[in-house]
Scaffold this active site. Structure first.
Site, PDB file in Angstrom:
ATOM      1  N   HIS A 307       0.853  -1.187   0.000  1.00 47.02           N
ATOM      2  CA  HIS A 307       0.000   0.000   0.000  1.00 47.02           C
ATOM      3  C   HIS A 307       0.886   1.234   0.000  1.00 47.02           C
ATOM      4  CE1 HIS A 307      -3.267   2.711   1.042  1.00 47.02           C
ATOM      5  NE2 HIS A 307      -4.081   1.733   0.676  1.00 47.02           N
ATOM      6  N   ASP A 366      -7.958  -5.501   0.287  1.00 49.27           N
ATOM      7  CA  ASP A 366      -8.505  -6.328  -0.787  1.00 49.27           C
ATOM      8  C   ASP A 366      -8.117  -7.791  -0.683  1.00 49.27           C
ATOM      9  OD1 ASP A 366      -9.944  -4.391  -2.135  1.00 49.27           O
ATOM     10  OD2 ASP A 366      -8.109  -3.575  -2.990  1.00 49.27           O
TER      11      ASP A 366
HETATM   12  N1  CMC Z   1       4.049  -7.616  -4.808  1.00 47.23           N
HETATM   13  C1  CMC Z   1       5.396  -7.650  -4.955  1.00 47.23           C
HETATM   14  N2  CMC Z   1       6.178  -6.555  -4.818  1.00 47.23           N
HETATM   15  C2  CMC Z   1       5.572  -5.399  -4.520  1.00 47.23           C
HETATM   16  C3  CMC Z   1       4.183  -5.302  -4.334  1.00 47.23           C
HETATM   17  C4  CMC Z   1       3.412  -6.465  -4.490  1.00 47.23           C
HETATM   18  N3  CMC Z   1       2.083  -6.424  -4.322  1.00 47.23           N
HETATM   19  N4  CMC Z   1       3.851  -4.018  -4.043  1.00 47.23           N
HETATM   20  C5  CMC Z   1       5.005  -3.342  -4.049  1.00 47.23           C
HETATM   21  N5  CMC Z   1       6.049  -4.172  -4.330  1.00 47.23           N
HETATM   22  C6  CMC Z   1       7.464  -3.810  -4.367  1.00 47.23           C
HETATM   23  C7  CMC Z   1       7.763  -2.999  -5.632  1.00 47.23           C
HETATM   24  O1  CMC Z   1       8.119  -3.843  -6.711  1.00 47.23           O
HETATM   25  C8  CMC Z   1       8.908  -2.136  -5.144  1.00 47.23           C
HETATM   26  O2  CMC Z   1      10.078  -2.942  -5.114  1.00 47.23           O
HETATM   27  P1  CMC Z   1      11.547  -2.302  -5.432  1.00 47.23           P
HETATM   28  O3  CMC Z   1      11.756  -1.305  -4.328  1.00 47.23           O
HETATM   29  O4  CMC Z   1      12.467  -3.463  -5.408  1.00 47.23           O
HETATM   30  O5  CMC Z   1      11.412  -1.651  -6.784  1.00 47.23           O
HETATM   31  C9  CMC Z   1       8.546  -1.811  -3.696  1.00 47.23           C
HETATM   32  O6  CMC Z   1       7.732  -2.923  -3.266  1.00 47.23           O
HETATM   33  C10 CMC Z   1       7.774  -0.508  -3.523  1.00 47.23           C
HETATM   34  O7  CMC Z   1       6.587  -0.585  -4.320  1.00 47.23           O
HETATM   35  P2  CMC Z   1       5.927   0.601  -5.145  1.00 47.23           P
HETATM   36  O8  CMC Z   1       5.291   0.028  -6.376  1.00 47.23           O
HETATM   37  O9  CMC Z   1       6.934   1.702  -5.324  1.00 47.23           O
HETATM   38  O10 CMC Z   1       4.812   1.104  -4.149  1.00 47.23           O
HETATM   39  P3  CMC Z   1       3.634   2.071  -4.506  1.00 47.23           P
HETATM   40  O11 CMC Z   1       3.346   2.817  -3.273  1.00 47.23           O
HETATM   41  O12 CMC Z   1       3.905   2.862  -5.749  1.00 47.23           O
HETATM   42  O13 CMC Z   1       2.431   1.065  -4.882  1.00 47.23           O
HETATM   43  C11 CMC Z   1       0.581  -0.356  -4.678  1.00 47.23           C
HETATM   44  C12 CMC Z   1       1.432   0.718  -3.998  1.00 47.23           C
HETATM   45  C13 CMC Z   1      -0.664  -0.628  -3.814  1.00 47.23           C
HETATM   46  C14 CMC Z   1       0.094   0.145  -6.050  1.00 47.23           C
HETATM   47  C15 CMC Z   1       1.424  -1.636  -4.860  1.00 47.23           C
HETATM   48  O14 CMC Z   1       1.844  -2.102  -3.584  1.00 47.23           O
HETATM   49  C16 CMC Z   1       0.676  -2.708  -5.611  1.00 47.23           C
HETATM   50  O15 CMC Z   1       0.668  -2.692  -6.834  1.00 47.23           O
HETATM   51  N6  CMC Z   1       0.024  -3.685  -4.891  1.00 47.23           N
HETATM   52  C17 CMC Z   1      -0.767  -4.697  -5.544  1.00 47.23           C
HETATM   53  C18 CMC Z   1      -2.115  -4.104  -5.975  1.00 47.23           C
HETATM   54  C19 CMC Z   1      -3.071  -3.902  -4.801  1.00 47.23           C
HETATM   55  O16 CMC Z   1      -3.224  -4.788  -3.970  1.00 47.23           O
HETATM   56  N7  CMC Z   1      -3.717  -2.729  -4.774  1.00 47.23           N
HETATM   57  C20 CMC Z   1      -4.728  -2.423  -3.770  1.00 47.23           C
HETATM   58  C21 CMC Z   1      -4.326  -1.300  -2.881  1.00 47.23           C
HETATM   59  S1  CMC Z   1      -5.404  -1.189  -1.449  1.00 47.23           S
HETATM   60  C22 CMC Z   1      -6.895  -0.653  -2.080  1.00 47.23           C
HETATM   61  C23 CMC Z   1      -6.859   0.803  -2.386  1.00 47.23           C
HETATM   62  O17 CMC Z   1      -6.811   1.594  -1.415  1.00 47.23           O
HETATM   63  O18 CMC Z   1      -6.891   1.151  -3.570  1.00 47.23           O
END
Ligand code: CMC
Length: 432
Positions: A307, A366
């Site tokens: 998140h 989720d």
């Molecule tokens: N699985 C594997 N690795 C992950 C995941 C995941 N679900 N989420 C983040 N990472 C890794 C990402 O690859 C990155 O690694 P590195 O530092 O080596 O490059 C690190 O963790 C930081 O991630 P980020 O993508 O920079 O984080 P963000 O804040 O931009 O993204 C997120 C947040 C929710 C979009 C992301 O965690 C994600 O895509 N999760 C899966 C989708 C999901 O479950 N979304 C629902 C969110 S809750 C409902 C809502 O409020 O919308």
């Protein structure tokens, strides 16, 4: 205490006020930065940008805290209902019994859709996604309330009580109809004696001559799902609602835009993506162990994990996990769902794996909500609609915060241009 901060840019110092929130959160107020220095701030994805002052929801992602209007989400989930919480979000205070009765009756009485609005559904393709129908339906709904749907803010604010109840009610109807149209079933009306969620389940699943009667734990689980999704401060869809509202746009259209933003798989679409992921894992004969390795190598994403704000267990996910166990005990057909075992294994492995620990990736709301919705009998394409139905309460209150603020300005971020420098037009026959 000095409540300003100094920034040095190219050897010149600039002073900016510090703003402090009720819970001690601090922000550097850079509103005059460009006028004074010629610079703007760059914050791709707005991870460090406070786009507004808001009284609605407080989150401390490091500590895993979520409060609506000051009330902890755990207390609301245990003692409140979705409608009472919607009232709290919209009006800022918990209602007394009389206020809650009036609000609930207003919601109940607004359930019907205009006949022509019902015809509107026939224009969609047979496989139109319910989120498409919900977004289009909300926008179209405004055209039946011309007085309030024509961007005349004063009138919209005068009629706010009615529109708020109307939207909470008709969003439920549009969602139920979207499902029934795809099933080829006629619309059914809500009943006075049923709660908001009992009615929603009845409006979705009752068959001709076979009325759906929800088990009280199932209706309660759905109610808690809506309550947990009701607001989440400045996330992608809520920021979209506020962005659209900032141009002076009415509530119907602002919410319609919010539905589109919510649909994406990284936001509200994640509950659907979780089930798809669990099904793919099962089909591959994996128990989740191989998938964890794929997620760590970047080949896949563990949906329902991570998140932007929570760097601790999402407090909503804790409640959802308990709820999931309870619902599955009631819905015995789903109790032995192999997807649940895979989900438990994924969670267990991820919570003890350095990759997820170092990145502070925990289950989000989720991760378990999809399993509950699947067990209740919702088709996958309705999952994000349920999220939207809950979030409607928050969107309404966030819209009102902008609409009622006489100092609110149109939202208009800047950019750093990285394209071609000025160049002269080349006639077609001289282009290589
Ligand atoms: N699985 C594997 N690795 C992950 C995941 C995941 N679900 N989420 C983040 N990472 C890794 C990402 O690859 C990155 O690694 P590195 O530092 O080596 O490059 C690190 O963790 C930081 O991630 P980020 O993508 O920079 O984080 P963000 O804040 O931009 O993204 C997120 C947040 C929710 C979009 C992301 O965690 C994600 O895509 N999760 C899966 C989708 C999901 O479950 N979304 C629902 C969110 S809750 C409902 C809502 O409020 O919308």
């Amino acid at each position: 205490m000095d409540n300003s901060t100094t920034v040095r840019i190219a050897n010149r110092k600039y002073h900016f006020p510090l703003i402090e929130g009720t819970e001690g959160e601090q922000a550097v107020d850079v509103r005059h930065l460009r006028a004074e220095s010629g610079c703007i701030t760059f914050d791709d994805g707005y991870g460090n940008t406070g786009s507004c002052l808001s009284d609605i929801t407080f989150i401390d992602g490091e500590k895993g805290i979520l409060r609506y209007r000051g009330y902890p989400i755990e207390q609301l989930a245990e003692h409140s209902t979705f409608l009472e919480t919607a009232y709290l979000l919209i009006y800022g205070e918990l209602p007394d019994q009389g206020q809650l009765n009036t609000f609930s009756e207003a919601v109940l009485s607004e359930a019907a859709l205009h006949d022509r609005m019902q015809d509107f559904y026939h224009g969609f393709s047979q496989d139109a996604h319910p989120m498409v129908m919900l977004s289009a339906g909300l926008n179209a709904l405004g055209s039946y309330y011309i007085k309030y749907g024509r961007n005349k803010r004063e009138k919209e604010l005068e009629a706010f009580d009615r529109i708020a109840a109307l939207i909470l009610s008709k969003t439920r109807t549009i969602a139920a109809m979207a499902h029934r149209m795809r099933q080829g079933l006629p619309f059914v009306y809500p009943k006075k004696k049923l709660s908001y969620c009992e009615n929603f389940l009845h409006m979705l699943f009752s068959q001709p001559y076979d009325e759906y009667i929800a088990h009280e734990d199932v209706a309660k689980a759905l109610d808690v799902i809506l309550l947990l999704h009701a607001d989440h401060e400045q996330n992608c869809s809520t920021s979209t609602v506020r962005m659209v509202a900032s141009s002076g746009c009415n509530l119907f259209s602002s919410l319609s835009a919010g539905v589109c933003a919510l649909w994406g798989p990284l936001h509200g679409g994640a509950n659907m993506a979780v089930i798809r992921m669990l099904e793919a894992i099962r089909e591959q004969g994996d128990n989740g162990d191989r998938f964890i390795e794929a997620a760590k190598s970047g080949e896949a994403k563990l949906m329902g994990f991570g998140h932007r704000i929570y760097k601790n267990y999402d407090p909503r996910a804790k409640i959802m996990k308990e709820m999931c166990e309870r619902v599955l005990r009631v819905l015995t057909h789903a109790e032995n769902d192999p997807l649940l075992d895979i989900a438990r294994n994924l969670e267990e492995k991820a919570l003890h794996d350095d990759y997820f620990i170092e990145r502070k990736l925990y289950p989000n709301v989720d991760f378990y909500s999809g399993i509950i919705l699947k067990a209740i009998g919702f088709p996958l394409n309705m999952f994000t609609v349920i999220f939207a139905l809950g979030r409607t309460a928050g969107w309404i209150s966030q819209w009102h915060e902008i609409a009622a603020d006489p100092e609110s300005r149109i939202h208009r971020p800047r950019q750093i241009y990285t394209g071609a420098k000025q160049r002269d037009y080349i006639p077609m026959d001289e282009r290589v």
